[in-house]
Design an enzyme around this catalytic site. Structure first.
Site, PDB file in Angstrom:
ATOM      1  N   ARG A 276      85.223  27.982-112.415  1.00  0.00           N
ATOM      2  CA  ARG A 276      83.852  27.767-111.917  1.00  0.00           C
ATOM      3  C   ARG A 276      83.757  26.661-110.871  1.00  0.00           C
ATOM      4  O   ARG A 276      82.688  26.105-110.640  1.00  0.00           O
ATOM      5  CB  ARG A 276      82.874  27.508-113.064  1.00  0.00           C
ATOM      6  CG  ARG A 276      82.769  28.670-114.044  1.00  0.00           C
ATOM      7  CD  ARG A 276      81.567  28.487-114.966  1.00  0.00           C
ATOM      8  NE  ARG A 276      81.453  29.613-115.896  1.00  0.00           N
ATOM      9  CZ  ARG A 276      81.987  29.636-117.103  1.00  0.00           C
ATOM     10  NH1 ARG A 276      82.656  28.592-117.556  1.00  0.00           N
ATOM     11  NH2 ARG A 276      81.848  30.695-117.887  1.00  0.00           N
TER      12      ARG A 276
ATOM     13  N   LYS B 264      80.472  27.505 -96.486  1.00  0.00           N
ATOM     14  CA  LYS B 264      80.306  28.948 -96.664  1.00  0.00           C
ATOM     15  C   LYS B 264      81.685  29.577 -96.822  1.00  0.00           C
ATOM     16  O   LYS B 264      82.530  29.458 -95.944  1.00  0.00           O
ATOM     17  CB  LYS B 264      79.571  29.556 -95.466  1.00  0.00           C
ATOM     18  CG  LYS B 264      78.096  29.249 -95.443  1.00  0.00           C
ATOM     19  CD  LYS B 264      77.434  29.652 -94.148  1.00  0.00           C
ATOM     20  CE  LYS B 264      77.378  31.144 -93.955  1.00  0.00           C
ATOM     21  NZ  LYS B 264      76.561  31.503 -92.760  1.00  0.00           N
TER      22      LYS B 264
ATOM     23  N   GLU C 276      82.569  29.894 -79.996  1.00  0.00           N
ATOM     24  CA  GLU C 276      81.734  29.210 -80.991  1.00  0.00           C
ATOM     25  C   GLU C 276      81.254  27.854 -80.478  1.00  0.00           C
ATOM     26  O   GLU C 276      80.155  27.405 -80.817  1.00  0.00           O
ATOM     27  CB  GLU C 276      82.499  29.036 -82.305  1.00  0.00           C
ATOM     28  CG  GLU C 276      82.722  30.327 -83.091  1.00  0.00           C
ATOM     29  CD  GLU C 276      81.485  30.769 -83.881  1.00  0.00           C
ATOM     30  OE1 GLU C 276      80.418  30.128 -83.752  1.00  0.00           O
ATOM     31  OE2 GLU C 276      81.590  31.760 -84.627  1.00  0.00           O
TER      32      GLU C 276
ATOM     33  N   LYS D 161      76.577  21.028 -86.237  1.00  0.00           N
ATOM     34  CA  LYS D 161      76.606  21.786 -87.486  1.00  0.00           C
ATOM     35  C   LYS D 161      76.279  20.888 -88.673  1.00  0.00           C
ATOM     36  O   LYS D 161      75.564  21.297 -89.596  1.00  0.00           O
ATOM     37  CB  LYS D 161      77.964  22.467 -87.684  1.00  0.00           C
ATOM     38  CG  LYS D 161      77.973  23.371 -88.912  1.00  0.00           C
ATOM     39  CD  LYS D 161      79.041  24.426 -88.869  1.00  0.00           C
ATOM     40  CE  LYS D 161      78.848  25.430 -90.015  1.00  0.00           C
ATOM     41  NZ  LYS D 161      79.852  26.500 -90.015  1.00  0.00           N
TER      42      LYS D 161
ATOM     43  N   GLU E 255      71.405  27.888 -96.350  1.00  0.00           N
ATOM     44  CA  GLU E 255      70.952  28.831 -95.323  1.00  0.00           C
ATOM     45  C   GLU E 255      69.661  29.539 -95.721  1.00  0.00           C
ATOM     46  O   GLU E 255      69.557  30.764 -95.718  1.00  0.00           O
ATOM     47  CB  GLU E 255      72.047  29.866 -95.001  1.00  0.00           C
ATOM     48  CG  GLU E 255      71.826  30.554 -93.655  1.00  0.00           C
ATOM     49  CD  GLU E 255      72.963  31.465 -93.243  1.00  0.00           C
ATOM     50  OE1 GLU E 255      72.665  32.585 -92.825  1.00  0.00           O
ATOM     51  OE2 GLU E 255      74.138  31.054 -93.319  1.00  0.00           O
TER      52      GLU E 255
ATOM     53  N   ARG F 274      69.524  26.824 -90.866  1.00  0.00           N
ATOM     54  CA  ARG F 274      70.956  27.077 -90.733  1.00  0.00           C
ATOM     55  C   ARG F 274      71.258  28.463 -90.168  1.00  0.00           C
ATOM     56  O   ARG F 274      72.319  28.686 -89.571  1.00  0.00           O
ATOM     57  CB  ARG F 274      71.641  26.897 -92.088  1.00  0.00           C
ATOM     58  CG  ARG F 274      73.158  27.057 -92.018  1.00  0.00           C
ATOM     59  CD  ARG F 274      73.837  26.599 -93.291  1.00  0.00           C
ATOM     60  NE  ARG F 274      75.269  26.834 -93.235  1.00  0.00           N
ATOM     61  CZ  ARG F 274      76.141  26.384 -94.130  1.00  0.00           C
ATOM     62  NH1 ARG F 274      75.705  25.663 -95.146  1.00  0.00           N
ATOM     63  NH2 ARG F 274      77.422  26.647 -94.030  1.00  0.00           N
TER      64      ARG F 274
ATOM     65  N   ASN G 122      73.982  31.380 -86.547  1.00  0.00           N
ATOM     66  CA  ASN G 122      74.485  32.757 -86.479  1.00  0.00           C
ATOM     67  C   ASN G 122      74.068  33.476 -85.210  1.00  0.00           C
ATOM     68  O   ASN G 122      74.097  34.714 -85.166  1.00  0.00           O
ATOM     69  CB  ASN G 122      74.005  33.545 -87.706  1.00  0.00           C
ATOM     70  CG  ASN G 122      74.682  33.077 -88.979  1.00  0.00           C
ATOM     71  OD1 ASN G 122      75.866  32.772 -88.986  1.00  0.00           O
ATOM     72  ND2 ASN G 122      73.917  32.985 -90.051  1.00  0.00           N
TER      73      ASN G 122
ATOM     74  N   HIS H 201      76.016  36.526 -84.224  1.00  0.00           N
ATOM     75  CA  HIS H 201      76.893  36.933 -85.328  1.00  0.00           C
ATOM     76  C   HIS H 201      76.499  38.269 -85.946  1.00  0.00           C
ATOM     77  O   HIS H 201      77.367  39.002 -86.405  1.00  0.00           O
ATOM     78  CB  HIS H 201      76.919  35.843 -86.399  1.00  0.00           C
ATOM     79  CG  HIS H 201      77.754  34.654 -86.024  1.00  0.00           C
ATOM     80  ND1 HIS H 201      77.490  33.896 -84.908  1.00  0.00           N
ATOM     81  CD2 HIS H 201      78.850  34.107 -86.610  1.00  0.00           C
ATOM     82  CE1 HIS H 201      78.399  32.922 -84.831  1.00  0.00           C
ATOM     83  NE2 HIS H 201      79.220  33.034 -85.844  1.00  0.00           N
TER      84      HIS H 201
ATOM     85  N   HIS I 156      79.413  40.694 -86.035  1.00  0.00           N
ATOM     86  CA  HIS I 156      79.965  41.180 -87.302  1.00  0.00           C
ATOM     87  C   HIS I 156      79.932  42.713 -87.366  1.00  0.00           C
ATOM     88  O   HIS I 156      80.853  43.339 -87.907  1.00  0.00           O
ATOM     89  CB  HIS I 156      79.178  40.603 -88.481  1.00  0.00           C
ATOM     90  CG  HIS I 156      79.475  39.165 -88.751  1.00  0.00           C
ATOM     91  ND1 HIS I 156      78.767  38.416 -89.671  1.00  0.00           N
ATOM     92  CD2 HIS I 156      80.402  38.327 -88.231  1.00  0.00           C
ATOM     93  CE1 HIS I 156      79.249  37.187 -89.701  1.00  0.00           C
ATOM     94  NE2 HIS I 156      80.236  37.111 -88.838  1.00  0.00           N
TER      95      HIS I 156
ATOM     96  N   HIS J 213      87.105  37.454 -84.083  1.00  0.00           N
ATOM     97  CA  HIS J 213      85.759  36.975 -84.425  1.00  0.00           C
ATOM     98  C   HIS J 213      85.069  36.296 -83.242  1.00  0.00           C
ATOM     99  O   HIS J 213      83.910  36.597 -82.923  1.00  0.00           O
ATOM    100  CB  HIS J 213      85.830  36.022 -85.615  1.00  0.00           C
ATOM    101  CG  HIS J 213      84.505  35.423 -85.980  1.00  0.00           C
ATOM    102  ND1 HIS J 213      83.483  36.170 -86.516  1.00  0.00           N
ATOM    103  CD2 HIS J 213      84.029  34.158 -85.852  1.00  0.00           C
ATOM    104  CE1 HIS J 213      82.432  35.392 -86.720  1.00  0.00           C
ATOM    105  NE2 HIS J 213      82.741  34.173 -86.327  1.00  0.00           N
TER     106      HIS J 213
END
Length: 368
Positions: free
Chosen positions: A125, A147, A189, A231, A241, A245, A249, A252, A256, A274
């Site tokens: 965990r 993330k 980026e 960031k 997010e 936040r 993206n 993205h 994606h 990417h």
């Protein structure tokens, strides 16, 4: 002239420091300071491990001879960021006998950082994770913010968790071994940060193109630090997010969709990686913003020109079906109640989240 070490602090409920500079992965005392127990799992990939894994192991053992260090090596490439390899990482924890005070060191690019971080989030965990990014893209993006995720055939990063690292060590010496294509992908980026919230940084990137593409250590360190500062500010205010936040993206959702539809890029194929997909996605987001009357088309043209000047793609690869790309976009995590929710902009430095975007407008932008 040597490049100075820089630090960027990420605040919030789980604060940590981003260290930027040369030689960091060999500083055993600094690395070992984040290991609370005696078990370390070093996760890397088949490209990075032969270059740097030995140095990390030696540095840690020199500082803490009693450490039990296990190693898990992924095949290089986005295609390895799967539930199957996540399961193998969990097996590596079990083989090591890792206890709850164990620490993962994620040595590599975004694939390694995402998968290793997700495994750290799940083992017992949650155990500690230290990010050791070795690509420009991972230094300015995926290693910061916590993330973590793996991909499934239906889409990128759909299975994951928020799990902030204990620390990030961005060793700029690692950028010397980066292929030019990967350097350019990371710069996509970097450009994103200028596009979403910093027109002066965008202007600096226009002026420093030749220096950055040449791999100048000082210029790259400055670009990394500025990107991480942006960031860090956003992540501190919105760690899960739920608001601001999402601006990170920009491009993205489109990117994606392209990556997923192509089956993900790897060193062995010509699919977009990417950073390249995000570059195309930012152009599409700017074009959609102009079509919706949110922004001047001239800003989109300026962004497209900058990306092209950095040797990045600015058009959707041939053969991809707009309807199929739209279907991929419907699975994006930012969407609410089955409606598209995209990061668009009102010009350079002014990104915003736009809810309930008309799908017909998106299809028009995706059309050849």
């Amino acid at each position: 002239m040597s490049t100075p070490h820089r630090t960027v602090d990420v605040g919030g409920a789980t604060p940590y420091t981003i260290h930027i500079g040369p030689g960091l992965i060999s500083q055993g005392e600094a690395l070992a300071a984040h290991v609370r127990g005696r078990h370390v799992l070093l996760v890397s990939d088949s490209t990075v491990a032969p270059l740097y894994a030995g140095a990390v192991r030696e540095a840690l053992h020199a500082a803490r001879p009693e450490l039990a260090i296990g190693t898990f090596i992924l095949p290089a490439g986005e295609a390895s960021k799967t539930l199957s390899h996540f399961g193998h990482a969990v097996d590596a924890f079990a083989t090591l006998g890792a206890t709850r005070d164990a620490c993962v060191f994620a040595l590599g690019g975004g694939v390694v950082g995402d998968l290793a971080g997700f495994a750290a989030a799940c083992w017992m965990r949650g155990v500690d994770c230290v990010q050791l990014p070795t690509t420009l893209l991972s230094m300015v993006d995926s290693s910061v913010g916590g993330k973590t995720a793996v991909d499934i055939p239906q889409g990128k990063n759909l299975v994951g968790a928020f799990h902030p690292p204990r620390a990030v060590f961005a060793d700029t010496d690692a950028l010397r071994s980066l292929p030019p294509r990967e350097l350019r992908a990371g710069l996509a980026e970097v450009i994103k940060y200028g596009a979403i919230r910093d027109p002066l940084f965008f202007q600096w990137l226009e002026a420093e193109r030749e220096t950055l593409l040449a791999g100048d250590a000082s210029a790259l360190a400055q670009a990394i630090a500025r990107s991480c500062e942006h960031k860090a500010e956003i992540v501190e205010r919105d760690p899960l997010e739920r608001g601001e936040r999402a601006l990170l993206n920009l491009g993205h959702t489109f990117g994606h969709a392209i990556e997923t539809e192509q089956g993900y890029g790897s060193p062995d194929n010509d699919n977009l990686n990417h950073g390249e997909a995000v570059a195309v996605g930012m152009v599409l987001a700017a074009r959609l913003s102009a079509a919706l009357g949110l922004a001047d088309a001239a800003d989109g043209a300026r962004l497209t020109r900058l990306l092209a000047d950095y040797g990045l793609p600015t058009a959707i690869p041939a053969g991809l079906d707009p309807a199929a790309l739209l279907a991929r976009m419907r699975l994006d995590k930012k969407n609410l109640a089955g409606r598209l929710r995209l990061v668009l902009w009102r010009g350079i430095g002014r990104a915003e989240v736009v809810p309930d975007v008309d799908e017909a407008a998106v299809l028009a932008v995706l059309a050849p």
